[in-house]
Design a protein around this motif. Structure first.
Motif, PDB file in Angstrom:
ATOM      1  N   GLU A 198      46.423  48.373  36.075  1.00  0.00           N
ATOM      2  CA  GLU A 198      47.655  47.673  36.402  1.00  0.00           C
ATOM      3  C   GLU A 198      47.976  46.626  35.338  1.00  0.00           C
ATOM      4  N   ALA A 199      46.964  45.950  34.844  1.00  0.00           N
ATOM      5  CA  ALA A 199      47.191  44.990  33.758  1.00  0.00           C
ATOM      6  C   ALA A 199      47.623  45.717  32.484  1.00  0.00           C
ATOM      7  N   MET A 200      46.950  46.806  32.160  1.00  0.00           N
ATOM      8  CA  MET A 200      47.288  47.555  30.951  1.00  0.00           C
ATOM      9  C   MET A 200      48.690  48.163  31.042  1.00  0.00           C
ATOM     10  N   ARG A 201      49.151  48.446  32.249  1.00  0.00           N
ATOM     11  CA  ARG A 201      50.492  49.012  32.411  1.00  0.00           C
ATOM     12  C   ARG A 201      51.573  47.993  32.059  1.00  0.00           C
ATOM     13  N   GLU A 202      51.217  46.702  32.084  1.00  0.00           N
ATOM     14  CA  GLU A 202      52.191  45.659  31.789  1.00  0.00           C
ATOM     15  C   GLU A 202      52.089  45.145  30.365  1.00  0.00           C
ATOM     16  N   VAL A 203      51.280  45.802  29.527  1.00  0.00           N
ATOM     17  CA  VAL A 203      51.179  45.361  28.132  1.00  0.00           C
ATOM     18  C   VAL A 203      52.572  45.327  27.515  1.00  0.00           C
ATOM     19  N   LEU A 247      35.682  44.304  29.558  1.00  0.00           N
ATOM     20  CA  LEU A 247      35.204  42.993  30.011  1.00  0.00           C
ATOM     21  C   LEU A 247      35.973  42.546  31.245  1.00  0.00           C
ATOM     22  N   TYR A 248      37.271  42.733  31.212  1.00  0.00           N
ATOM     23  CA  TYR A 248      38.118  42.371  32.364  1.00  0.00           C
ATOM     24  C   TYR A 248      37.672  43.124  33.610  1.00  0.00           C
ATOM     25  N   ALA A 249      37.445  44.428  33.486  1.00  0.00           N
ATOM     26  CA  ALA A 249      37.006  45.230  34.629  1.00  0.00           C
ATOM     27  C   ALA A 249      35.651  44.780  35.139  1.00  0.00           C
ATOM     28  N   ALA A 250      34.741  44.454  34.226  1.00  0.00           N
ATOM     29  CA  ALA A 250      33.405  44.019  34.628  1.00  0.00           C
ATOM     30  C   ALA A 250      33.469  42.715  35.411  1.00  0.00           C
ATOM     31  N   MET A 251      34.289  41.772  34.956  1.00  0.00           N
ATOM     32  CA  MET A 251      34.390  40.492  35.654  1.00  0.00           C
ATOM     33  C   MET A 251      35.100  40.640  36.997  1.00  0.00           C
ATOM     34  N   LEU A 252      36.083  41.520  37.082  1.00  0.00           N
ATOM     35  CA  LEU A 252      36.717  41.791  38.369  1.00  0.00           C
ATOM     36  C   LEU A 252      35.698  42.366  39.346  1.00  0.00           C
ATOM     37  N   GLN A 253      34.908  43.324  38.868  1.00  0.00           N
ATOM     38  CA  GLN A 253      33.945  43.981  39.748  1.00  0.00           C
ATOM     39  C   GLN A 253      32.885  43.010  40.252  1.00  0.00           C
ATOM     40  N   ASP A 254      32.447  42.106  39.385  1.00  0.00           N
ATOM     41  CA  ASP A 254      31.401  41.160  39.782  1.00  0.00           C
ATOM     42  C   ASP A 254      31.946  39.964  40.548  1.00  0.00           C
ATOM     43  N   GLY A 255      33.258  39.867  40.697  1.00  0.00           N
ATOM     44  CA  GLY A 255      33.832  38.765  41.450  1.00  0.00           C
ATOM     45  C   GLY A 255      33.921  37.474  40.678  1.00  0.00           C
ATOM     46  N   ASN A 256      33.797  37.511  39.343  1.00  0.00           N
ATOM     47  CA  ASN A 256      33.921  36.294  38.540  1.00  0.00           C
ATOM     48  C   ASN A 256      35.360  35.806  38.470  1.00  0.00           C
ATOM     49  N   ILE A 257      36.305  36.720  38.554  1.00  0.00           N
ATOM     50  CA  ILE A 257      37.723  36.386  38.466  1.00  0.00           C
ATOM     51  C   ILE A 257      38.506  37.312  39.387  1.00  0.00           C
ATOM     52  N   VAL A 258      39.746  36.952  39.634  1.00  0.00           N
ATOM     53  CA  VAL A 258      40.765  37.864  40.139  1.00  0.00           C
ATOM     54  C   VAL A 258      41.862  37.874  39.073  1.00  0.00           C
ATOM     55  N   PRO A 259      42.803  38.782  39.133  1.00  0.00           N
ATOM     56  CA  PRO A 259      43.813  38.822  38.071  1.00  0.00           C
ATOM     57  C   PRO A 259      44.547  37.506  37.867  1.00  0.00           C
ATOM     58  N   ASN A 260      44.684  36.687  38.925  1.00  0.00           N
ATOM     59  CA  ASN A 260      45.449  35.447  38.833  1.00  0.00           C
ATOM     60  C   ASN A 260      44.642  34.275  38.297  1.00  0.00           C
ATOM     61  N   ALA A 278      43.965  35.544  33.882  1.00  0.00           N
ATOM     62  CA  ALA A 278      43.123  36.562  33.239  1.00  0.00           C
ATOM     63  C   ALA A 278      43.934  37.829  32.967  1.00  0.00           C
ATOM     64  N   LYS A 279      44.816  38.168  33.901  1.00  0.00           N
ATOM     65  CA  LYS A 279      45.637  39.371  33.713  1.00  0.00           C
ATOM     66  C   LYS A 279      46.561  39.213  32.518  1.00  0.00           C
ATOM     67  N   ARG A 280      47.201  38.038  32.379  1.00  0.00           N
ATOM     68  CA  ARG A 280      48.092  37.829  31.244  1.00  0.00           C
ATOM     69  C   ARG A 280      47.318  37.802  29.933  1.00  0.00           C
TER      70      ARG A 280
END
Length: 785
Positions: free
Chosen positions: A506-511, A345-358, A386-388
């Protein structure tokens, strides 16, 4: 020539032709038609497992090669002129005839290995002169059909080795626990003498007779110079096998799957035997601890990113027993996903421009159409990026993201990713779709993460274009046709683009890895891994998936029958196994390269993570190109302060030239209520100066529960009476007194903690809150049966 003679000649020629044709077609194809065992091998030929043939015999398919040691030993023992004769050794026949006449009974058959193949293929035929003549005839025909090596292969695959062991491959594993290629001279000699009289000198009985035969053969090998005296002595010193050993069971679930899907009797796989065995040991070690909590089953898979080859396949840990579902292949079994789908879901929203990680997402008590998601730890942050939300696997922000993105869109994406088990309508799953409301298999989850990693690895090499076949299934068959990665490239990503994949990893690397879980939590400093855990509702399934540039590891832990257990959570039950597995894999120093062709430098509001207003403090980040469509910040507002900057003012109570104008980051009251406790630097909006309070001002109160027009069902206590429901509110000034009214009737006041237990009657109601400054808030709700 007269007519009778001509007829006799024609008859003779016809009989001769018939005899020739009979000879030519005298051998059946195939020569041996007995049922075969099913054999599974690693990529380098190690035996992973086997299933006994339908007739109860361990009979492996004909091998491609025979070890030189056995080849020398069997020919020296059974047929010394094997490579010189044409299927029949005349000298051996004459010698056997003399021995039999002297003894008065058959003591030697004089059969060559070729003749023994014929006798074995004809099965239970009596040993007499007539059958010997047939063997001689068919042996010469077999020599025409096959090479000497092929004849030797047929014999090695079908000779009896005692009990229900047929063939060299099965014998080597049953008696010595190793592949034929690893046999010593002593072991090869032992197996060479067994077919001569398997019923008489079965290992474990008549050991003296077996030992004498073996040693005589070793002496023969010494005599012909195949062994030196020291090697011969050492070979004689080796002990005989005690009893048949069990065959390896390193991948029983993959064996069942391979034979079901491919039907071959011998299948060479992509499995790395060393990795497979180490994983078996890891899972067995963890299961010995987990079973103390009545958690019996675990599964794991390791996939090579580039090829999609399966390097290890543990469908279920051994030792649970049939009563606990040990036979279930969990890798291909649908299980509740927990949080393992959140990154998609996170990847889909990033791709569609709904969110950025911040981008900030609300994390407050939430109720949507009767559904009340909860974070795992039952706490709230007010608002998180969203990233957190991904890093901490927070449920409420993810549900809000899914609601914003669209349930139908996300459901469609998962189906496009080939999640075949998600086969109901979107409404069937609702907003739980991203939290474990659907089922998926460990295989499909691992495939998707593998395909994402492969896509990102190939992005630069393919000049920023995509190969649709980068998203594909796994492969466990050795030498299967490889996918060409340079054909049919396209500009658009078939599923997730490289930029969204990179930012997701990058988000998953910070889990976060809790320090309380042991040494594996320090792994982050030694190896870069993107990973995610999941826990299903009711603590029935614990998931962990991790990846680097080369490998993807998927782990599931739970009970095959679906029984939930306290403590069965991904981070505690599955993640330790995941990191133990990564310790066994070659370490990868490199990490994924940022796909700069798809990233842009985007100015955002530093506090909210949305497009900045003119009053926003600005930060610049790398973002997906589609983030140009990102919404504007809704959290900043310009406020007017008096000269002391302690009070808000407006033009009706202060002259403009005395005002101080500042941009202020303001969260809604409920978000602020939780947010400020976690962020000491957050500045609450200053109150209006008392002489300005008459001006309409921003609502300082907000109801946490109930939401507008909510329908509430009161719980029933054990005594049959309705229980109370706690109504909650937030105020920008917690110490402010708030007066509560239900249907215009005063019911109490609160201060600091604005919570009040109520027990309204069934029907429509209006809740009214009034603070000490006269601010008023009304909310309608309904109590239903």
């Amino acid at each position: 020539m007269n007519r009778p003679k001509l007829q006799r000649k024609h008859a003779f020629l016809l009989l001769l032709l018939l005899a020739l044709l009979t000879y030519i077609f005298s051998l059946p194809k195939p020569l041996f038609d007995g049922p075969m065992s099913q054999v599974l091998e690693s990529k380098t030929g190690e035996l992973l497992g086997a299933r006994i043939a339908s007739d109860g015999q361990w009979r492996f398919p004909v091998s491609d090669s025979i070890p030189e040691k056995f080849k020398v030993a069997i020919t020296q023992f059974e047929d010394r002129r094997f490579y010189q004769h044409w299927g029949v050794d005349i000298r051996a026949l004459f010698r056997a005839t003399r021995q039999n006449l002297r003894a008065g009974h058959i003591v030697s058959g004089g059969s060559t290995l070729t003749m023994q193949n014929i006798r074995l293929s004809r099965k239970a035929k009596q040993r007499n002169i007539w059958n010997k003549l047939i063997e001689i005839l068919l042996a010469t025909r077999l020599e025409w059909r096959h090479s000497k090596d092929k004849i030797l292969h047929l014999y090695a695959a079908n000779a009896p080795f005692g009990g229900n062991v047929v063939g060299l491959d099965a014998a080597a594993w049953r008696y010595f626990g190793k592949a034929p290629s690893l046999l010593s001279w002593s072991e090869a000699a032992t197996l060479a003498v067994l077919p001569n009289s398997p019923a008489l000198i079965h290992p474990g009985r008549n050991r003296d007779a077996l030992l004498k035969k073996r040693n005589r053969l070793l002496d023969r090998l010494l005599a012909i110079g195949q062994l030196d005296s020291l090697s011969c002595a050492l070979a004689k010193a080796e002990s005989l096998p005690e009893r048949p050993l069990p065959l390896p069971r390193f991948a029983p679930h993959l064996l069942d799957r391979a034979m079901r899907e491919h039907g071959r009797h011998r299948l060479r796989t992509t499995i790395d035997a060393n990795v497979q065995n180490r994983l078996n040991a890891i899972l067995a070690r963890h299961q010995s601890v987990l079973r103390q909590n009545h958690i019996y089953n675990a599964a794991a898979i390791v996939i090579e990113v580039e090829t999609g080859d399966v390097l290890a396949y543990i469908g279920n840990v051994a030792g649970a027993g049939a009563s606990q579902g040990e036979q279930v292949d969990v890798i291909s079994a649908p299980r509740s996903t927990g949080s393992i789908l959140k990154p998609f879901l996170y990847a889909a929203m990033l791709q569609d421009g709904n969110i950025v990680p911040n981008s900030l997402i609300a994390d407050i008590p939430t109720q949507i159409d009767g559904y009340r998601p909860e974070n795992f730890h039952k706490k709230y942050d007010g608002a998180v990026s969203a990233k957190r939300a991904i890093v901490r696997s927070l449920n409420i922000p993810i549900v809000r993201m899914l609601q914003n993105y669209g349930l139908e869109k996300f459901h469609y994406r998962l189906q496009q990713l080939n999640f075949k088990t998600i086969n109901q309508s979107p409404n069937h799953y609702g907003l739980t779709l991203a939290l474990g409301g659907a089922e998926a298999t460990l295989e499909q989850v691992s495939i998707t993460y593998t395909s994402m990693a492969r896509t990102l690895n190939h992005f630069a090499d393919q000049s920023g274009r995509y190969n649709p076949k980068d998203f594909r299934g796994i492969n466990y068959v050795k030498n299967k046709t490889k996918v060409e990665n340079t054909l049919n490239l396209q500009k658009e990503a078939p599923h997730f683009n490289a930029a969204s994949i990179y930012q997701t990893f990058e988000a998953m690397r910070e889990v976060e890895r809790p320090n309380s879980e042991g040494e594996w939590s320090a792994f982050s400093s030694r190896r870069k891994i993107a990973w995610k855990t999941g826990t299903s509702f009711g603590f029935r399934d614990a998931w962990a998936v991790g990846l680097d540039t080369r490998y993807v590891v998927g782990v599931w832990v739970g009970n095959a029958d679906g029984e939930g257990r306290p403590g069965l959570v991904g981070v505690k039950a599955a993640a330790p196994i995941l990191f133990d597995i990564f310790k066994e894999l070659p370490q990868q120093e490199a990490w994924f390269e940022p796909p700069y062709d798809e990233l842009i430098r985007l100015p955002i509001c530093k506090a909210s993570g949305y497009r900045p207003l003119s009053i926003c403090p600005v930060d610049t980040i790398w973002a997906n190109q589609n983030a140009l469509n990102l919404g504007a910040c809704t959290y900043h507002q310009e406020v007017h302060l008096d000269a002391s900057q302690q009070w808000r003012v407006h033009s009706d109570c202060e002259t403009p030239h005395k005002m101080q104008h500042r941009a202020w980051f303001v969260l809604p009251p409920v978000q602020e209520f939780y947010y400020k406790s976690k962020h000491p630097a957050y500045q609450v909006l200053p109150p209006l100066r008392p002489d300005c309070a008459s001006e309409g001002q921003q609502q300082p109160m907000q109801l946490i529960y109930p939401k507008r027009f909510a329908k509430i069902t009161l719980p029933i206590d054990l005594d049959g009476e309705r229980s109370s429901t706690v109504f909650q509110a937030a105020h920008r000034t917690p110490e402010m007194e708030v007066y509560w009214h239900l249907d215009s009737e005063y019911i109490g006041k609160t201060q600091h903690f604005h919570e009040l237990p109520l027990q309204p009657d069934v029907g429509l109601h209006t809740l009214t809150l009034v603070d000490a400054e006269g601010n008023r808030l009304e909310q309608a709700f309904e109590i239903v049966e």
